[in-house]
Design an enzyme around this catalytic site. Sequence first.
Site, PDB file in Angstrom:
ATOM      1  CG  HIS A  62      -2.055   1.016   1.466  1.00  0.00           C
ATOM      2  ND1 HIS A  62      -3.306   0.602   0.511  1.00  0.00           N
ATOM      3  CD2 HIS A  62      -2.045   2.163   1.182  1.00  0.00           C
ATOM      4  CE1 HIS A  62      -3.883   1.554   0.353  1.00  0.00           C
ATOM      5  NE2 HIS A  62      -3.453   2.283   0.985  1.00  0.00           N
ATOM      6  CG  HIS A 109      -1.389   6.079  -2.746  1.00  0.00           C
ATOM      7  ND1 HIS A 109      -2.522   5.419  -3.613  1.00  0.00           N
ATOM      8  CD2 HIS A 109      -1.986   5.970  -1.170  1.00  0.00           C
ATOM      9  CE1 HIS A 109      -3.905   5.303  -2.845  1.00  0.00           C
ATOM     10  NE2 HIS A 109      -3.625   5.384  -1.405  1.00  0.00           N
ATOM     11  CD  GLU A 116      -8.200   4.667   5.115  1.00  0.00           C
ATOM     12  OE1 GLU A 116      -7.248   5.293   6.202  1.00  0.00           O
ATOM     13  OE2 GLU A 116      -8.467   5.051   4.053  1.00  0.00           O
TER      14      GLU A 116
END
Length: 366
Positions: free
Chosen positions: A16, A18, A203
């Site tokens: 994970h 970005h 989230e």
Amino acid sequence: MESARDVRKLPKAHLHLHFTGSMRPGTLLELADRHGVHLPDALSSGRPPKLRATDERGWFRFQRLYDAARSCLRTPDDIRRLVREAAEEDVRDGSRWLEIQVDPTSYAPRLGGLIPTMEIILDAVESASRETGLGMRVLVAANRVKHPLDARTLARLAVRYADRGVVGFGLSNDERRGFARDFDRAFAIARRGGLLAAPHGGELSGPGSVADCLDDLRAGRIGHGVRATEDPRLLARLAAQGVTCEVCPASNVALGVYDRHEDVPLRAMFEAGVPLALGADDPLLFGSRLAAQYEIARRYHGFTDDELAELARQSVRGSRAPEDVRKAILADIDAWLVEEPEQAPPSHPSPSAHTSPSAHTSPGVA
């Protein structure tokens, strides 16, 4: 300080991360100066910005900062530098396998279109992997706030490059906007093309967001997923189905998903049997990279070296690494446990620096 094995030497997979968010702060400042981009003070101060994404205003500010950083990536050389440095940072933190997430539409206007952008990114990944020895692949992510037709275009593009290193298809940005089911056809295209379905969920929104990812998108992996702990049956379902959750402890606190590091339900998910893969999310904005997430697990959640090794194993099992690569990394994790503990300096940057009042998404931005 108690003797403990150095988590930076613990072999692990990073699932994970970005694209723009992987940038080094110093690189951002250099690129901004080179391209004449005026950065907000929050990005030019040299310190992680204070963030909170639990309301629309906070999310807008977070997105604005991310967009400002992304605007500094304007040339193929910029892309190559970002990818190479991201790989170098991961290697330094003990990563042996990285799946970096990107929405190519965000970079296409400056790089000549979607296909040239994908070619540039994949060439950069191949070069960085060769130069650093880090196994690297790409996860193409659609933007939840854009039209579902855009996601279908991206899914077809991702499938087109499945033989060049694209291993998955994601869905990011503010999960409070848009329904997962609106993107079901895009994910069907990706799955038919052999790609992993790995949307963000759980989230900013509660457990229903995770359930929607499972039911509507047939997710094989969930970005974050921490809010699933609010529904014991859903937590048990994740465990039973073996769906890996990419938990990013530092970003959860930095963005206000939880007030304190101790509040992130890392231990609850681990003990429920949910496979976990710790991730750094956006180091540029949160100030901590991969090894720091393992330090947080140790310091705030009482994870022993045996348990940290199991977290690392779960990250490898949840990856799309080839079987021979997985076996090699798993063997090296076992070897890490055999080593004698040593006095290891903490690799986390003062987690308190990211503590902000209290729920988020990952930069659903890639």
